[in-house]
Each structure stands twice: as C-alpha cells, then as structure tokens.
Motif scaffolding. Structure first.
Motif, PDB file in Angstrom:
ATOM      1  N   LEU A  18      63.219  54.728  46.550  1.00  0.00           N
ATOM      2  CA  LEU A  18      62.403  55.449  45.500  1.00  0.00           C
ATOM      3  C   LEU A  18      63.315  55.481  44.183  1.00  0.00           C
ATOM      4  N   GLY A  78      68.911  59.833  53.993  1.00  0.00           N
ATOM      5  CA  GLY A  78      68.839  61.070  53.962  1.00  0.00           C
ATOM      6  C   GLY A  78      69.839  61.942  53.435  1.00  0.00           C
ATOM      7  N   TRP A  82      61.108  66.062  51.370  1.00  0.00           N
ATOM      8  CA  TRP A  82      62.111  66.345  50.085  1.00  0.00           C
ATOM      9  C   TRP A  82      62.460  64.924  49.949  1.00  0.00           C
ATOM     10  N   GLN A  83      62.906  64.878  48.600  1.00  0.00           N
ATOM     11  CA  GLN A  83      63.326  63.389  48.283  1.00  0.00           C
ATOM     12  C   GLN A  83      64.864  63.570  47.767  1.00  0.00           C
ATOM     13  N   THR A  84      65.665  62.522  47.886  1.00  0.00           N
ATOM     14  CA  THR A  84      66.800  62.947  47.835  1.00  0.00           C
ATOM     15  C   THR A  84      67.609  61.873  46.509  1.00  0.00           C
ATOM     16  N   SER A  85      68.540  62.156  46.082  1.00  0.00           N
ATOM     17  CA  SER A  85      68.962  61.289  44.942  1.00  0.00           C
ATOM     18  C   SER A  85      69.457  60.080  45.072  1.00  0.00           C
ATOM     19  N   ASN A  86      69.347  59.521  46.409  1.00  0.00           N
ATOM     20  CA  ASN A  86      69.744  58.188  46.756  1.00  0.00           C
ATOM     21  C   ASN A  86      68.475  57.363  46.881  1.00  0.00           C
ATOM     22  N   GLY A  87      67.312  57.925  46.604  1.00  0.00           N
ATOM     23  CA  GLY A  87      66.042  57.477  46.920  1.00  0.00           C
ATOM     24  C   GLY A  87      65.491  57.480  47.961  1.00  0.00           C
ATOM     25  N   ASP A  88      65.668  58.118  49.060  1.00  0.00           N
ATOM     26  CA  ASP A  88      65.132  58.451  50.293  1.00  0.00           C
ATOM     27  C   ASP A  88      64.029  59.554  50.179  1.00  0.00           C
ATOM     28  N   LEU A  89      63.166  59.440  51.004  1.00  0.00           N
ATOM     29  CA  LEU A  89      62.059  60.493  50.971  1.00  0.00           C
ATOM     30  C   LEU A  89      62.271  60.910  52.746  1.00  0.00           C
ATOM     31  N   VAL A  90      62.541  62.311  52.911  1.00  0.00           N
ATOM     32  CA  VAL A  90      62.916  62.623  54.122  1.00  0.00           C
ATOM     33  C   VAL A  90      61.900  63.726  54.545  1.00  0.00           C
ATOM     34  N   ASP A 139      72.548  70.492  47.061  1.00  0.00           N
ATOM     35  CA  ASP A 139      73.448  69.217  47.445  1.00  0.00           C
ATOM     36  C   ASP A 139      72.698  68.582  48.466  1.00  0.00           C
ATOM     37  N   THR A 150      63.516  62.777  59.397  1.00  0.00           N
ATOM     38  CA  THR A 150      63.070  61.292  59.487  1.00  0.00           C
ATOM     39  C   THR A 150      63.064  60.718  57.893  1.00  0.00           C
ATOM     40  N   LYS A 174      60.646  57.112  53.774  1.00  0.00           N
ATOM     41  CA  LYS A 174      60.647  56.039  52.578  1.00  0.00           C
ATOM     42  C   LYS A 174      62.171  55.825  51.955  1.00  0.00           C
ATOM     43  N   GLY A 178      72.431  62.814  49.995  1.00  0.00           N
ATOM     44  CA  GLY A 178      72.308  62.907  48.597  1.00  0.00           C
ATOM     45  C   GLY A 178      71.803  64.098  48.155  1.00  0.00           C
ATOM     46  N   ARG A 179      71.964  64.407  46.875  1.00  0.00           N
ATOM     47  CA  ARG A 179      71.446  65.768  46.278  1.00  0.00           C
ATOM     48  C   ARG A 179      70.008  65.451  46.407  1.00  0.00           C
ATOM     49  N   ILE A 180      69.322  66.829  46.521  1.00  0.00           N
ATOM     50  CA  ILE A 180      67.943  66.665  47.128  1.00  0.00           C
ATOM     51  C   ILE A 180      67.165  67.223  45.536  1.00  0.00           C
ATOM     52  N   ILE A 181      66.279  66.335  45.404  1.00  0.00           N
ATOM     53  CA  ILE A 181      65.729  66.565  43.947  1.00  0.00           C
ATOM     54  C   ILE A 181      64.251  67.083  43.750  1.00  0.00           C
ATOM     55  N   ALA A 182      63.529  66.920  45.002  1.00  0.00           N
ATOM     56  CA  ALA A 182      62.268  67.363  44.988  1.00  0.00           C
ATOM     57  C   ALA A 182      61.882  67.544  46.347  1.00  0.00           C
TER      58      ALA A 182
END
Lengths: 135, 700
Positions: free
Chosen positions: B8, A101, A121-129, B467, B2, B5, A103-107
């Motif tokens: 990505l 969770g 939201w999606q973070t810049s380390n590839g997580d969907l949170v 951030d 949570t 995924k 990292g920078r939030i990009i979406a």
C-alpha cells in the motif's frame, strides 16, 4: 557550506536525500550511512557521494533492515560539513519486500462484531495487518 | 498477526470504515479501495470488475427464434455481488433465418479479482435498450462457450433487469467501483461515502524532458493515470501513463521547463474533486453507478465558498457532516441523496483531517487550524484557549495529515496527538479532561502514528500505534516493555526475572553496565529491546537524560544514540520509566513572615520500589529554579545537593508525607521573594507514582 539536509525520502533500494546549498558550492562532498546494530554497534552500510549540482545525496543500500541509521555528510571547502541525522529506515511509499508487518504503525481500526474482535492496522512499509481477536 | 495486504502507498494514512453488512472498507486516495470481510486471508479490491472485453453471439441451426437481440455478461463473486455489464454483443435475426438457439463464445474468463462466476444476460425481441433477462449463470471462470435455447417466451420468465431506473439513472450498470482518488470512507445511511480528494506529493521531481517525468522518493501507481500533474505552480498536465514507480509520461509537454532538480509537485484527480463526495447505492456498499461515459453519477458537489477542500466526513446524529478547512456543512437525506440530499452550512470552523474529530457523549470534539472546539450540530464552543500558544508556534502544521484525536471514556479525556517543532509524526498530545475542563500535555518516547479504540477484556480501551507495536495507552507502569500482557496494574510486583532500576557501575558514551543487574527479559511479554524502550539515567543531583535502548547483553545496556553526558558510576538507571512534570500557578507570598509559615507539604502513596520525584521552586517569575546552597540529607528521605535545584524525594519513605520549609526569602524587613511557583518533576519506577495533595502555605 551550510547544509540543510531536509527530508529523507527513501525508495525501495536506495536512499536519496535532497538538500539545499546555502553557501559557496563545494566540491562534491562524501558521506556514509551507518546502521546502529544493537549487537555489533555501528556498521557502515553504504558510502556515496552527495551531488552538489543536483542537490541530491544518493546511495545504494544492499538490504532493507528496519532499524536506526545515521547519515554522516562530510563536506568540502570553504566550511566543514559534518552533519549527522538519525532516521528510521522505512520505505515511505510502501514496499512489500520488507519484513512483513513491521514498520511504524500509521493507521488503526477496530473491526468488531459480537463474536469477534479484530484489530486492523497499516504500517509504514505498506502492509495491512490484522490481529484477530485482539485482547 | 496476518498481513492481509502489502504494497500500500503510505503517503497518508488509510481511512477505514465498516459497512452496515459488516465488511471493512479501506481507502487512501491513491491505491484502489479495498474490502475485508474478516473471512478471507487477504484484503480484496472493492467492487467487481467489468469484463475487459465483450464476446461473440450467434444463432445456431434453423428454428423459430428471430428478432433483434442484445447480450451482455457480468462477473459475480461468492456472495453474489455483481459487476457492471460488459460491452454488448448484438445480433439481428430475420424471420427467414430464424434459429433454435444462441451460441455464446469467446466469453471472457479472467479478471484477476475475487470473481467466481459469470452471468449471461440477453434482451427479448423488442426490449433492446430497455430490459434484459438472465439467460444463464456460469459457476466458474473458465468456460468460454455456452448455448442457450431459451425462446423469448421462456426468457421473459427469468430474472429481469432494467438498464436504467425510472428517472434515467444507470441500473444495470450501477455496479461501478468506488472512486480511488478519495482518501476518506465512512458509512452513513446504509451507504458508503467517499470524500477528501487526495493530492499525492511523495518525493520530488528530478527531471522533466518533453513528456517524460522522472521522480525521486516517489511511488507512482496505475491509479494515477489520467490524473493531473502540477509542478512548481505551473498549469497542470495530464498523466498519460505511469511507467514505473518513479517515472511517468505526460499527455502534453506543457510542464517542460522545470527539469533541473528537486521541484515539488502534486498529482490529483481534478480541482473540482476537492469539493465532491461520492456515495454508493443503498444497501450496496460497493456499487457506484457510472453513466455511459464512465463517470460516476452518485456525486454531490458543495457550493463554492473560497475553501474548496473537503477534509473529513463525520456521521453524527442523523446527519453526515462535511468538513472543509474552515467550514462545516450538514448533509441530510430521506433515503435517496440523488433526489433529496439537503446540504447547508452550519459553522465556519473546520477540521484538519478525517482523524481529527471524535464523538463524545452526543457531541464531537473537532480540531481545525484555529484550535479545538466542541461541535453540537450547529453550535461550536472553543475549548483550546489555555493551550492556544501551542497552535501559534509549537505545532508543526506541515505534518497535519498525521495528527489524530482519540477519546478515552474512562479517563474522560480527549487526546489531540500532534507533531511538535520538526517532528513528522506525533510524539505529543494535548489532552483535555472534559469533566474537569482541564488541559495537560503528554509527551511520549515513541512516535504515535495512530490511535483507536478496541475492546479488550470487555472494555473499550485506547490503543495507539507506537513504532512497531500496537500499545494500550496510559496503562501499566512501563513504557516500551511489559512483563506480562496483563495491564492496568499499579505495580510490577515481584518479578521472576529482569529488573527495571539499578545503579550504574560503569559507562561509555553509548552503554551502561550494572555488574549486579538481572537484565534477563526473555520471559517478558514485551522485552525492552523489542521496540527500544526508554532508558533513563538519573544522576546524583536528580537530573536525567533519556535514550532509547538498542540492545541488552549480559549486564550491559546499549542505547541507540550517544548520551549527552556519559553516565557516572553511582547514577541510577531506569528502564521503561515514564517522565512527568507539573508546574503550578504563580502565588504571592503573604507579607508577615512570622505569622505565615512558608512551606510546602506533599502527600503521596508510599512505594515498594524506588522512583524519582523532584520538587523545584521558582521565585519572582524567574525561568530558572532556585538552587540549594548547602547539602541536605534528611531521615525522611528528602535530599538536595548544594548547587542543585532538585529537592529529591524518596517515595519509599513510609510516612507518605513530605514537608519543605523555605523561610529564607527576606532581606531586612521586607520580602525579597514576592512570587512563587512550584514544579514537580519525576521519573516513575516499578510502581505508579501517586500524589494525593500538594499544599503551599504562606502564599495567596
């Protein structure tokens, strides 16, 4: 050597920086990567070599820690290179091994129904949170 | 929070849209599209897999059943969603070898998806290639054998399904998965629509030797197999396999020859895909029919117009508007796009990306390469004239995929978030108040990676990704920290711990120390160190510098990068402060000095806590403000140091009014200062800064 360090594509466990050599090719310059630790101050996390022939800087990073880093490049003749650029250490290509969770939030997308209010939201380390019932 | 995924690809932001049946779909054009129904703890792959293998069908013992029979299986999930049929298993039984039952064996068991059961489908004698019937349902994913004793007369009473629709489109095989190369998903007309084919360009090519490609800074994925690979403008090759996140093998070696280092490249599905959009079956958001060759059939392709790339899809009114870079098309359908979709060009404007439009009061604000315009279905109205200079030099168009737009209804403002200069992610927003028809520019201490609307306390509020945190935008009095979750307050009030403003006692290049400060923020909702709140250092002349906080220990605040000038004892520090400035238009001095007092009057709301507000004066179009020749320190809280341009205003003064006379612009009998501009600059504190009016006398 005049150096343009360009982008910082960061892969899972190491840093690679492309740069262009605009002047006389020097001997391979060296560089260090320092992490600015809030508690203890700058800490050198890696030292390596910038390869003038491939125009690549490579270094192995032993840990993936979100934070602020400084890349310092020391060049050879004929001109001194001391180029510092701060960057955020994120894996731009997605890395599930990082802090969940973070990292920078990009979406971001609100996902709402009458009885629930979720924020995805999606973070810049590839997580969907998901934060459920965000308020 | 949570994590639903991980892993990505983040080459570009994900597009998310909710289907009419309440499932969220996520696409980025690189990974397999995902779904999340708010019930599961993780996002799932959208679409149900087709069984990877067939099975065996045989007749058992002698009986009365004979004829030609085809059988299939397909997977189903817990909600009854289905996948496509497996390859068929066929058997022909002669009358002399009639059987009593059918034995299914080697039934596929694993799919790795969300499937929970399987259905066995079979033809009756004479329906091969036309109609199949549900022979049995297996409520597990483990059974490998099944025996059915249904005769034809019994079988045809079961649920039936035609293999094709009446007009020849796939019916039984309409459950193909959504396309994985499209970066945009929207919901329109009871269907999900995908568009904007993605070109992946992460990192660079290191070497190409024969068909072997090695990259650096890339993350290749299995969805890229069969996509095209183009490097340095050369004709594309096809990707035969992806062998790791940074290596792959091409089907041919035609790209060989670019094998030294650092060549840019692109991975994409096909050139024609840029002009195509895909749509699901009606009411089935994960069903995308495939023909016998495995190609999608629910596809529309836009006409050639020299602008092939679809960039965004926007449902508005009863239409789906399709944006390219410089064209807008309107799609309408009466319910079956394969038969009745009507697509027409409605405007020669475009849109930067899926996040660069927003709906506002029945219209849309859209951002393209030329600027910003209001879109009303077929009419466009350009509105960005006053800020057009930003489009010509300031905005970093290389990063336009990260730009985004958000509407704040209660502020009656649309924000257009852009990366300036060498920024990658937006740290600025061009803001348009559509009621007042006024523009202003906002700058943030954080990169604003995304924005959205969320219901908070029953009201739609603007949230942004700043951030590491999701943040309410334009609310509260501090940036990067919050004493409580409560927002929309105008003042911090009495703090139980922590203070946000004080005086520097000593400093180094990266730290300041305030011996008397209470810097215990442990009870705060968001501490200044959580995301690195901004720290402003305001010197005695009223000038400031900002750095982001990296740590707080005792009475010492450490910043992330060195100060440009090491702070001095007596300087003011302010945590989470918000900088603002306004420079007003150019006015001409009235010529008769004696009859026209030259002064500025400012009315403000008195503050309980300190903040910084400077007034600056520019004359005769100078780019530098006028500086004071002598010190001034008035009882009403106005102060200026000799040599400084800042008339510093103490907003805690209880008059709420400030007067500044400048009757000094004359030489001889004529004015030496003919033109005047006034600038207001400040850094907020624990109270919101509220300026009610600014009057300038003696000008026209």
């Amino acid at each position: 050597m005049a150096t343009n360090l360009g982008d910082f594509p960061l892969t899972d466990a190491h840093l690679e920086v492309g740069f262009t050599d605009e002047g006389t090719t020097p001997s391979d310059p060296s560089f260090t990567i320092q992490r600015l630790d809030p508690a203890s101050g700058p800490t050198t996390v890696s030292e390596g070599t910038a390869f003038a022939n491939t125009q690549l800087i490579k270094a192995g990073l032993t840990t993936t820690i979100i934070g602020s880093y400084t890349v310092r490049l020391y060049g050879g003749a004929p001109r001194v290179v001391d180029y510092t650029r701060r960057f955020e250490m994120y894996d731009p290509s997605g890395d599930s091994s990082g802090e969940n969770g973070a990292g920078r939030i990009i979406a971001v997308q609100a996902f709402e129904k009458p009885e629930v209010r979720h924020l995805v939201w999606q973070t810049s380390n590839g997580d969907l949170v998901v934060r459920k019932n965000a308020s | 929070m949570t994590v639903i995924k991980s892993g990505l690809n983040t080459h570009q932001p994900a597009s998310m849209a909710e289907s009419p049946d309440g499932v969220l779909y996520i696409a980025n054009g690189i990974d397999t599209p995902l779904r999340w129904d708010a019930q599961t703890t993780s996002a799932e792959v959208a679409g149900i897999a087709k069984p990877a293998s067939g099975f065996q069908l045989a007749g058992t013992t002698s009986g009365s059943i004979y004829g030609k029979y085809d059988a299939y299986i397909r997977y189903i999930d817990k909600d009854g969603q289905r996948g496509n049929l497996s390859t068929l298993s066929s058997i022909t039984i002669t009358s002399g070898a009639a059987v009593t039952s059918f034995a299914y064996s080697a039934i596929p068991t694993s799919s790795g998806g969300r499937e929970v059961g399987r259905e066995l489908w079979r033809t009756a004698d004479g329906t091969s290639g036309r109609t199949i019937y549900l022979d049995a349902t297996l409520d597990d994913m483990s059974t490998t054998v099944h025996t059915s004793e249904r005769t034809d007369s019994n079988l045809i009473l079961q649920t039936s399904m035609n293999l094709l629709t009446s007009d020849g489109y796939p019916n039984a095989n309409r459950f193909g998965k959504p396309p994985d190369h499209m970066g945009v998903v929207v919901s329109y007309g009871d269907r999900m629509w995908y568009g904007a084919s993605v070109e992946y360009r992460g990192g660079m090519v290191t070497t190409i030797v024969g068909t072997a490609v090695t990259m650096h800074g890339a993350r290749l994925g299995q969805t890229m197999v069969d996509r095209k690979f183009r490097v340095a403008g050369k004709l594309p090759a096809t990707i035969a396999s992806v062998d790791s996140t940074t290596t792959m093998t091409l089907s041919t070696s035609q790209a060989t020859g670019y094998g030294t280092a650092n060549h840019h490249y692109a991975i994409y599905k096909d050139e024609d895909e840029r002009s195509r959009i895909y749509f699901s079956e009606s009411g089935e958001p994960e069903s995308f029919p495939l023909d016998s060759d495995g190609n999608h059939v629910n596809v529309l392709e836009l006409q050639e117009d020299g602008d092939p790339e679809i960039t965004a899809l926007m449902p508005l009114y009863s239409y789906l508007f399709i944006f390219k870079n410089r064209h807008v098309y309107r799609l309408s359908t009466a319910g079956d796009p394969r038969r009745d979709a009507s697509v027409s060009l409605v405007a020669e404007r475009g849109c930067l990306n899926q996040r660069c439009w927003c709906r506002v009061e029945g219209t849309a604000f859209v951002w393209d390469e030329s600027g910003i315009y209001i879109f009303k279905g077929s009419e466009t109205q350009a509105v960005s004239g006053p800020v057009q200079d930003y489009f010509r030099g300031t905005i970093n168009w290389d990063q336009k995929k990260w730009f985004h737009v958000q509407h704040s209804a209660d502020e009656e403002t649309v924000r257009f978030f852009a990366a300036f200069d060498s920024d990658t992610y937006p740290e600025h927003a061009l803001c348009f108040n559509y009621r007042l028809q006024q523009w202003h520019v906002e700058e943030y201490p954080f990169e604003i990676g995304c924005s959205g609307l969320a219901t908070v306390n029953g009201q739609s509020r603007t949230v942004v990704g700043a951030d590491h945190t999701m943040t309410l935008l334009g609310e509260g009095v501090l940036d990067g920290c919050a004493e409580s979750a409560t927002s929309r307050q105008d003042s911090l009030g009495d703090l139980s711990s922590g203070q946000v403003r004080g005086t520097v006692d000593s400093a180094t290049s990266t730290t300041i120390t305030d011996d008397d400060a209470d810097l215990d923020f442990s009870a705060w909702h968001v501490e200044p160190t959580d995301v690195g709140a901004p720290l402003y250092i305001i010197d005695t002349n009223g000038d400031w510098q900002m750095r982001r906080i990296s740590g707080i220990s005792g009475q010492v605040i450490t910043v992330q990068s060195a100060f440009s000038t090491t702070p001095s004892a007596g300087d003011t520090w302010a945590i989470g402060a918000i900088e603002f400035e306004a420079k007003f238009g150019t006015f001409s001095y009235l010529p008769l000095e004696q009859e026209n007092v030259r002064q500025l009057q400012l009315r403000y709301e008195q503050q309980d806590n300190g903040s910084t507000l400077n007034l600056r004066r520019y004359v005769n179009h100078s780019e530098s403000p006028e500086t004071a020749e002598v010190d001034l320190n008035r009882e009403d809280g106005v102060q200026v140091n000799a040599g400084s341009a800042n008339l510093q205003c103490d907003l805690t003064d209880d008059t709420g009014h400030l007067q500044w006379r400048f009757d000094d612009g004359f030489e001889g009998r004529g004015p030496s200062e003919r033109m005047l501009e006034v600038e207001l600059k400040g850094v907020s504190g624990a109270d919101k800064t509220k300026i009610y009016s600014l009057d300038i006398d003696g000008v026209e």
